[in-house]
Design a protein around this motif. Structure first.
Motif, short mmCIF file in Angstrom:
data_model
loop_
_atom_site.label_atom_id
_atom_site.label_comp_id
_atom_site.label_asym_id
_atom_site.label_seq_id
_atom_site.Cartn_x
_atom_site.Cartn_y
_atom_site.Cartn_z
N LEU A 109 -19.05 18.10 36.19
CA LEU A 109 -19.04 18.99 35.03
C LEU A 109 -20.28 19.88 34.99
O LEU A 109 -20.19 21.07 34.67
N LYS B 66 -17.05 21.90 28.46
CA LYS B 66 -17.51 20.88 29.42
C LYS B 66 -18.60 20.00 28.81
O LYS B 66 -18.76 18.83 29.22
N ARG C 59 -16.74 17.20 27.17
CA ARG C 59 -16.29 16.21 28.15
C ARG C 59 -17.47 15.39 28.68
O ARG C 59 -17.33 14.20 28.96
N THR C 60 -18.63 16.03 28.80
CA THR C 60 -19.81 15.30 29.26
C THR C 60 -20.20 14.21 28.26
O THR C 60 -20.52 13.07 28.65
N LEU D 80 -18.25 12.72 26.25
CA LEU D 80 -17.23 11.67 26.32
C LEU D 80 -17.49 10.75 27.51
O LEU D 80 -17.36 9.51 27.41
N LEU D 81 -17.87 11.31 28.64
CA LEU D 81 -18.16 10.48 29.81
C LEU D 81 -19.39 9.62 29.60
O LEU D 81 -19.46 8.48 30.11
#
Length: 551
Positions: free
Chosen positions: A149, A307, A310-311, A313-314
């Motif tokens: 990402l 992104k 999403r980062t 979330l990871l």
């Protein structure tokens, strides 16, 4: 050779290599700023600067040598370099370790019996000199996903920097076009107006002298003085607008001195090419919404913000990944000195789970702000297109009328000069007509400069790259129309505009030069009567048409 001497030499070698590498990598110190500017000026293409520059030459020099443009280009290179470096974060970690130890005494150990409490004999389980080595590869799958990402984000940041550079280039081209034509106009005014200015001053002084001596009508003398002084004031105002343009153009082209280049020379009847505003505004809106650098930048920024969500979330997931390695130990007390192992490890920071919803919500809010900002920019872009199109159409209409007026004033000045040479005109009328012709010509050139600036603003509002308008529309070139004076007014006739179009064909239809050419040699006294009707030249044409109709 002893082990201690080997270690000393190894340490010295490592220190020397580190020092040399530091010397080679460290950038050179900053020099004196004036010397840096001089070196930059010396590096410019001198053979091109020795020739008169066209507007395309000025744009090319500005794009290649403008210092601000170079900074934007270097920022783009830096962003691309960061994007390339971010890809290495996706690779697994490969750690190499080594060690060498030596004890001055042996490591003797003993054990105590828990039942009797007696101590056993001392024994040795470790060598006095030990050498170890490890080569271990680890790969965290969560870190790999985050690195992917981040790499995509760096690619989007490269696009963002590229769009910023495009926007800066659009503004640079716009400034160069405006400064170039004003600089050319200023040189024309300086060359043409020097001798005329002295004559105008002398004419005002002569009129003052005639007024004091009561020669002629005092009111006529005062009116002449006022007309000449007002014309000089207007010309001075136009010169004030164009005087700094040469220095501005030099700065835009990256030249430290305004005297280091030459420009094309304009003439009174130079033909100047213009581009018609024939494109529908709806099509321009579509082009602007697809090409504007600001909108593209916001689109890239929105992808970066998504992104980030999403980062986050990871980051809330446990870190899990395989590892594999090879090991070596020189101990004589183990059977296998070299071995390999592999496995799977997992780590999870449970405290981060508390802040995960807040962090994800904050990242989503940032993305929504970017979405709203992009929508606001879209509305601003559409408004800028409409405003730029209206400004260009009005500038084009004003330029057409001013071009026609300049052609008429040139013919009036020619007739006044011939009348004076024939003895039927006065020097006051001749100098007044010449001053009016100079003023209208300067206004024509100034409005052409404004027209080019308006066209550049329109192209910038649509997001058209500078290379496209340079290929589509050639910038104005000075081309003298030597023989027929009405030639400059002929090209403006075909435009599809509503009002200005009916005006340019009229001056060629009147054929004033033929009238003056027939009257000048044969009847010199008829020319004073040819000058007053010059202000109302459409009148003889209807009279000529009316006569055959009644007959």
């Amino acid at each position: 050779m002893s082990n201690s001497s080997i270690l000393k030499r190894l340490a010295l070698t490592t220190t020397a290599l580190a020092t040399l590498s530091g010397c080679s990598v460290t950038p050179p110190d900053l020099g004196e700023i004036r010397q840096e500017l001089n070196r930059h000026a010396e590096a410019m293409p001198q053979e091109r600067l020795q020739k008169p520059l066209t507007v395309d030459d000025a744009i090319a020099l500005a794009v290649a040598n403008n210092l601000d443009a170079r900074v934007k280009e270097m920022e783009e290179v830096l962003a691309a370099g960061k994007a390339d470096l971010s890809q290495f974060a996706m690779l697994p970690e490969l750690a190499l370790k080594g060690g060498w130890t030596k004890r001055n005494t042996k490591k003797l150990t003993a054990s105590r019996d828990t039942n009797t409490g007696s101590m056993g004999n001392f024994s040795v389980g470790e060598d006095q000199i030990s050498r170890t080595g490890d080569l271990t590869a680890t790969w965290n799958l969560v870190d790999f996903g985050i690195a992917m990402l981040r790499s995509d984000q760096e690619e989007d940041r490269v696009k963002l920097v590229m769009e910023k550079r495009r926007r800066a280039l659009h503004l640079l081209i716009q400034d160069v076009q405006a400064a170039y034509w004003k600089a050319v106009i200023n040189e024309y005014a300086e060359k043409k107006y020097i001798s005329l200015e002295q004559r105008l001053i002398k004419s005002v002084a002569d009129a003052e002298e005639a007024e004091r001596n009561r020669v002629g009508d005092p009111m006529q003398m005062l009116a002449h003085q006022r007309a000449i002084v007002d014309t000089m004031r207007q010309i001075a105002e136009l010169q004030r607008q164009t005087a700094p343009a040469r220095a501005e153009l030099a700065g835009l082209m990256g030249l430290p001195s305004a005297s280091g280049y030459r420009l094309l020379e304009l003439k009174d009847d130079s033909f100047l090419n213009v581009v018609e505003a024939a494109e529908a505004v709806e099509a321009m809106e579509i082009t602007a919404l697809a090409n504007r650098p600001e909108l593209r930048s916001e689109e890239a920024q929105f992808r970066i913000d998504v992104k980030d969500v999403r980062t986050e979330l990871l980051k809330s997931l446990p870190g899990i990944g395989p590892f594999m390695g090879g090991h070596y130990d020189s101990s004589t007390f183990i059977k296998y000195n070299a071995w390999a192992d592999a496995g799977l490890h997992m780590a999870w920071n449970l405290i981060d789970m508390i802040s995960t919803p807040k962090r994800i919500g904050q990242a989503k809010n940032v993305a929504e702000v970017t979405r709203a900002r992009r929508l606001a920019l879209g509305m601003a872009v559409v408004t800028q297109v409409h405003v730029a199109d209206i400004q260009y159409r009005h500038s084009l209409k004003e330029y057409r009328l001013t071009e026609q007026m300049a052609a008429i004033d040139r013919r009036i000045s020619g007739l006044a000069s011939k009348s004076k040479q024939a003895g039927s005109g006065s020097a006051m009328e001749e100098i007044k007509a010449e001053a009016a012709g100079m003023l209208s010509t300067l206004r024509r050139f100034i409005l052409y400069s404004d027209l080019q600036a308006a066209r550049a603003r329109l192209n910038s509002a649509m997001g058209i790259d500078p290379s496209q308008p340079k290929d589509k529309e050639k910038e104005a070139e000075a081309a003298p129309a030597t023989s027929p004076p009405p030639a400059p007014t002929v090209p403006p006739a075909p435009p599809p505009e509503a009002q200005p179009i009916a005006l340019p064909p009229e001056p060629p239809a009147v054929e004033v030069p033929s009238e003056s050419s027939t009257d000048a040699p044969a009847e010199p006294k008829a020319e004073p009567r040819a000058e007053p009707p010059a202000e109302s030249r459409p009148l003889p044409e209807p009279a000529a048409d009316a006569t055959p109709a009644t007959g």
